[in-house]
Design a protein around this motif. Structure first.
Motif, PDB file in Angstrom:
ATOM      1  N   VAL A 173       0.845  -1.199   0.000  1.00 54.54           N
ATOM      2  CA  VAL A 173       0.000   0.000   0.000  1.00 54.54           C
ATOM      3  C   VAL A 173       0.878   1.245   0.000  1.00 54.54           C
ATOM      4  N   ARG A 174       0.648   2.132  -0.962  1.00 46.76           N
ATOM      5  CA  ARG A 174       1.311   3.437  -0.976  1.00 46.76           C
ATOM      6  C   ARG A 174       0.492   4.377  -0.099  1.00 46.76           C
ATOM      7  N   TYR A 175       1.111   4.973   0.899  1.00 50.88           N
ATOM      8  CA  TYR A 175       0.293   5.638   1.900  1.00 50.88           C
ATOM      9  C   TYR A 175       0.730   7.037   2.300  1.00 50.88           C
ATOM     10  N   ALA A 176       1.980   7.437   2.113  1.00 50.65           N
ATOM     11  CA  ALA A 176       2.393   8.745   2.598  1.00 50.65           C
ATOM     12  C   ALA A 176       3.546   9.278   1.755  1.00 50.65           C
ATOM     13  N   GLU A 177       3.574  10.606   1.560  1.00 51.26           N
ATOM     14  CA  GLU A 177       4.650  11.265   0.837  1.00 51.26           C
ATOM     15  C   GLU A 177       5.672  11.825   1.821  1.00 51.26           C
ATOM     16  N   VAL A 178       6.943  11.672   1.462  1.00 52.12           N
ATOM     17  CA  VAL A 178       8.023  12.210   2.293  1.00 52.12           C
ATOM     18  C   VAL A 178       9.027  12.917   1.384  1.00 52.12           C
ATOM     19  N   ARG A 179       9.727  13.902   1.951  1.00 57.99           N
ATOM     20  CA  ARG A 179      10.721  14.649   1.177  1.00 57.99           C
ATOM     21  C   ARG A 179      12.089  13.990   1.239  1.00 57.99           C
ATOM     22  N   GLU A 180      12.299  13.131   2.206  1.00 58.51           N
ATOM     23  CA  GLU A 180      13.569  12.428   2.324  1.00 58.51           C
ATOM     24  C   GLU A 180      13.313  10.940   2.480  1.00 58.51           C
ATOM     25  N   ARG A 181      14.201  10.153   1.901  1.00 54.77           N
ATOM     26  CA  ARG A 181      14.064   8.702   2.032  1.00 54.77           C
ATOM     27  C   ARG A 181      14.371   8.294   3.471  1.00 54.77           C
ATOM     28  N   PRO A 182      13.486   7.495   4.087  1.00 56.21           N
ATOM     29  CA  PRO A 182      13.759   7.027   5.458  1.00 56.21           C
ATOM     30  C   PRO A 182      15.017   6.160   5.471  1.00 56.21           C
ATOM     31  N   ALA A 183      15.772   6.254   6.523  1.00 59.12           N
ATOM     32  CA  ALA A 183      17.007   5.482   6.641  1.00 59.12           C
ATOM     33  C   ALA A 183      16.707   3.986   6.618  1.00 59.12           C
ATOM     34  N   GLY A 184      17.473   3.257   5.825  1.00 56.37           N
ATOM     35  CA  GLY A 184      17.323   1.803   5.774  1.00 56.37           C
ATOM     36  C   GLY A 184      16.156   1.318   4.939  1.00 56.37           C
ATOM     37  N   VAL A 185      15.499   2.209   4.194  1.00 51.72           N
ATOM     38  CA  VAL A 185      14.372   1.812   3.352  1.00 51.72           C
ATOM     39  C   VAL A 185      14.797   1.923   1.889  1.00 51.72           C
ATOM     40  N   PRO A 186      14.825   0.799   1.137  1.00 54.84           N
ATOM     41  CA  PRO A 186      15.300   0.832  -0.247  1.00 54.84           C
ATOM     42  C   PRO A 186      14.337   1.570  -1.186  1.00 54.84           C
ATOM     43  N   LEU A 187      14.885   2.023  -2.296  1.00 53.92           N
ATOM     44  CA  LEU A 187      14.108   2.657  -3.353  1.00 53.92           C
ATOM     45  C   LEU A 187      13.654   1.589  -4.338  1.00 53.92           C
ATOM     46  N   LEU A 188      12.389   1.577  -4.654  1.00 52.73           N
ATOM     47  CA  LEU A 188      11.849   0.628  -5.632  1.00 52.73           C
ATOM     48  C   LEU A 188      11.875   1.279  -7.014  1.00 52.73           C
ATOM     49  N   VAL A 189      12.487   0.567  -7.966  1.00 49.21           N
ATOM     50  CA  VAL A 189      12.546   1.029  -9.356  1.00 49.21           C
ATOM     51  C   VAL A 189      11.925  -0.051 -10.233  1.00 49.21           C
ATOM     52  N   LEU A 190      10.879   0.320 -10.953  1.00 53.19           N
ATOM     53  CA  LEU A 190      10.262  -0.602 -11.906  1.00 53.19           C
ATOM     54  C   LEU A 190      10.885  -0.345 -13.271  1.00 53.19           C
ATOM     55  N   ASP A 191      11.829  -1.199 -13.651  1.00 54.31           N
ATOM     56  CA  ASP A 191      12.550  -1.090 -14.925  1.00 54.31           C
ATOM     57  C   ASP A 191      12.107  -2.259 -15.798  1.00 54.31           C
TER      58      ASP A 191
END
Length: 287
Positions: A173-191
């Motif tokens: 579930v996508r639930y909240a917008e943030v201006r900075e990536r939380p520490a230890g949380v990977p970035l998901l890239v759909l390539d």
């Protein structure tokens, strides 16, 4: 003067013809046993003050109704049991004021009449970060809001807004917008590889598969993972610090892959590329 009477014998108690005086029975016949007498019928106890049973019953009904009426008035009509304060528990990113504003608890209303279910729905609809909300009556004059906030497992870049990310929880579930990536949380890239049929699973399904991979990662690997790159349903790659990569494959057999990867990274500490897509045949290269 007559002499003293002697002792009375059985002969003295008989009358003429040898009958026993007062027996009323024929001589030589056995005496019939007397039947037992039943006890008297129990009478109901007398009521105090000379009241009849009907009057006493009527008084009992009136007293019960009076007590019930007082209870209803105490809960809904008096000024004693009304909502005066709202307490918030379980927040991490949210503030108590944000939760109170979304809950919109009716202050001053009778505590017994507050619709706690409606309060919970308002919180969950207004605050996407809340996975579950529970409103509890805190007698005599309060409401406690107990929250469970969602935990981000991945973040995705928001299209068209550089530097803005959307957090994704363990259920995808996508639930909240943030201006900075939380520490230890990977970035998901759909390539996605459009040439492969796996691309037609849909972004929602592929995002859920990526989350399953992120949840299954060993703790040390999750901490070093910067990106989870999805090319197809069965081609998910982890990009770690130090230019290292892990070909994970699909999200299936996550526990086995995590165990194999932990052992492989201990043996091949200097490797740059790890492959656990087939956990029974892991491989490492580079370095």
């Amino acid at each position: 003067m007559g002499g003293a009477a002697g002792p009375v014998t059985a002969e003295d108690t008989r009358g003429e013809g040898g009958e026993q005086a007062g027996s009323g029975e024929e001589p030589g016949q056995p005496r019939r046993p007397r039947l037992p007498r039943w006890p008297r019928r129990l009478r109901p106890p007398r009521l105090p003050w000379g009241l009849s049973r009907r009057t006493a019953l009527l008084l009992a009904v009136v007293a019960t109704a009076a007590v019930a009426g007082f209870g209803v008035w105490l809960l809904y009509g008096s000024s004693w049991l009304r909502v005066e304060h709202v307490r918030v528990e379980g927040t991490r990113e949210l503030t108590p004021d944000q939760v109170r504003a979304a809950a919109d608890v009716p202050l001053g209303e009778p505590l017994a009449g507050v619709d706690t279910g409606a309060i919970e729905r308002r919180i969950e609809e207004a605050l996407g970060r809340v996975a579950e909300a529970e409103a509890v009556r805190d007698w005599p004059d309060g409401i406690t809001l107990e929250l469970t906030e969602r935990t981000p497992r991945l973040v995705v870049a928001k299209p068209g807004e550089e530097g803005t990310y959307v957090e994704v929880d363990a259920e995808g579930v996508r639930y909240a917008e943030v201006r900075e990536r939380p520490a230890g949380v990977p970035l998901l890239v759909l390539d996605l590889d459009d040439a492969r049929s796996d691309a037609f699973f849909g972004t929602g399904r592929l995002r859920a598969e990526a989350v399953r991979v992120a949840v299954a990662l060993p703790k040390a690997v999750r901490r070093d993972t910067r990106t989870v790159r999805v090319r197809s349903f069965d081609s998910i790659t982890l990009e770690l610090t130090g230019d290292r990569t892990v070909l994970w494959g699909s999200s299936e057999d996550g526990a086995a892959k995590a165990k194999v990867l932990t052992a492989l990274m201990k043996v091949e500490k200097d490797a740059e590329h790890y492959n656990v897509s087939v956990p029974s045949a892991p491989a490492a290269s580079g370095g």
